[in-house]
Write a protein that holds these residues in place. Structure first.
Motif, short mmCIF file in Angstrom:
data_model
loop_
_atom_site.label_atom_id
_atom_site.label_comp_id
_atom_site.label_asym_id
_atom_site.label_seq_id
_atom_site.Cartn_x
_atom_site.Cartn_y
_atom_site.Cartn_z
N ALA A 20 47.73 -80.84 -10.39
CA ALA A 20 47.86 -81.96 -9.47
C ALA A 20 49.32 -82.16 -9.12
CB ALA A 20 47.28 -83.22 -10.09
N LEU A 21 49.57 -82.39 -7.84
CA LEU A 21 50.93 -82.69 -7.41
C LEU A 21 51.18 -84.16 -7.69
CD1 LEU A 21 50.95 -80.75 -4.07
CD2 LEU A 21 51.95 -80.05 -6.22
N PRO A 22 52.29 -84.47 -8.35
CA PRO A 22 52.52 -85.87 -8.73
C PRO A 22 52.50 -86.84 -7.56
CG PRO A 22 54.25 -84.42 -9.59
CD PRO A 22 53.35 -83.59 -8.73
N THR A 23 53.03 -86.42 -6.40
CA THR A 23 53.11 -87.35 -5.28
C THR A 23 51.81 -87.46 -4.51
OG1 THR A 23 53.96 -85.59 -3.88
CG2 THR A 23 55.58 -86.98 -4.99
N VAL A 24 51.00 -86.44 -4.55
CA VAL A 24 49.80 -86.43 -3.74
C VAL A 24 48.54 -86.56 -4.57
CG1 VAL A 24 48.51 -85.13 -2.02
CG2 VAL A 24 50.98 -85.03 -2.02
N GLY A 25 48.50 -85.95 -5.71
CA GLY A 25 47.32 -86.00 -6.55
C GLY A 25 46.21 -85.09 -6.08
N VAL A 26 46.54 -84.09 -5.27
CA VAL A 26 45.55 -83.17 -4.73
C VAL A 26 45.76 -81.81 -5.40
CG1 VAL A 26 44.73 -82.00 -2.64
CG2 VAL A 26 45.51 -84.37 -2.53
N PRO A 27 44.71 -81.20 -5.95
CA PRO A 27 44.86 -79.88 -6.57
C PRO A 27 45.46 -78.87 -5.59
CG PRO A 27 42.68 -80.78 -7.01
CD PRO A 27 43.34 -81.68 -6.00
#
Length: 185
Positions: A20-27
């Motif tokens: 998960a990207l910390p800023t987006v939360g999208v795999p």
């Protein structure tokens, strides 16, 4: 109490490792599929606009006959839907196109596989290409006629946006059939 369940592997050939990207939360696999949708949709839209611009400038007075007349490049304006249906419903068709583009954009936020991303990109680019005509071409906003320029004789004249939509439809049907076969016992 938390359980550590491994995520299932991605359907599109990704390794299954998802960060998960910390800023987006999208795999990351989902982000790549979303990027694929944007790239394909943008390419379809840009190519459609460019070819329609060329057709309007070059083919309105001088069609080009190719393959012994089996393929004719000629500019035609279509106020209706596919196959020239609903020619008096142009504002309604424009509204339907707006809703379709919005629905495709929402669906594009969570593509489940690479093939789904490809189909969504083609559909989004094609729908946006024809919507641009409905909004920006004469006789005016929400009444604009779609520029068609590919004539193969026994089929109604069409454009690249129409082609992308048809390919997306075939891809979607193929994905649905494959999914149905997997879920059938």
């Amino acid at each position: 109490m938390t359980t550590n369940r491994p995520e299932p592997p991605a359907e599109d050939g990704d390794s299954g490792a998802r960060t998960a990207l910390p800023t987006v939360g999208v795999p990351s696999a989902q982000r790549r599929r979303m990027s694929l949708i944007v790239a394909i949709g943008g390419l379809v839209l840009a190519t459609d606009i460019a070819t329609k611009t060329w057709a309007v400038q070059s083919l309105s007075t001088d069609p080009i006959s190719l393959l012994g007349g089996a393929l004719v490049l000629t500019e035609r304006r279509n106020p209706g839907a596919a196959f020239g249906l609903g020619t008096s419903l142009t504002p309604l068709l424009a509204a339907v196109a707006i809703v379709a583009v919005i629905m495709l954009a929402v669906a594009a936020r969570r593509p489940h596989s690479r093939p789904v991303a490809v189909a969504l990109g083609l559909a989004l680019g094609g729908a946006a290409g024809n919507l641009a005509d409905r909004l920006l071409r004469s006789p005016g906003p929400m009444r604009g006629h779609v520029v068609d320029w590919i004539d193969i004789g026994s089929w109604p004249t069409f454009n690249l946006a129409d082609s992308a939509l048809m390919i997306a439809l075939v891809c979607g049907a193929s994905i649905a059939l494959r999914t149905a076969r997997r879920s059938t016992p």
